[in-house]
Design a protein around this motif. Sequence first.
Motif: not given
Length: 77
Positions: A30-34
């Motif tokens: 989720s962090f990398f997507e954000k």
Amino acid sequence: MSVASNDEGKKWIQASVAVSCILLGYILISFFEKMAEWFALETLIPYFYAISQALSVGIGIAVYVVVMKNPKSEEFL
């Protein structure tokens, strides 16, 4: 009887470590997507989503192995 309960307690601790590492992998994905959304990384880096998911899973597995093989944590596991 105490040996069985001792093994059962260790299984719960090991299961909680595994679940925590799975949760870490999900949070990293989720962090990398954000980060990709904020900085348009998917246009700059080819196969960004595949790389970020593989990196997140790799970090989750590495954390699990480090926790399970650490001599200080072995006394609790």
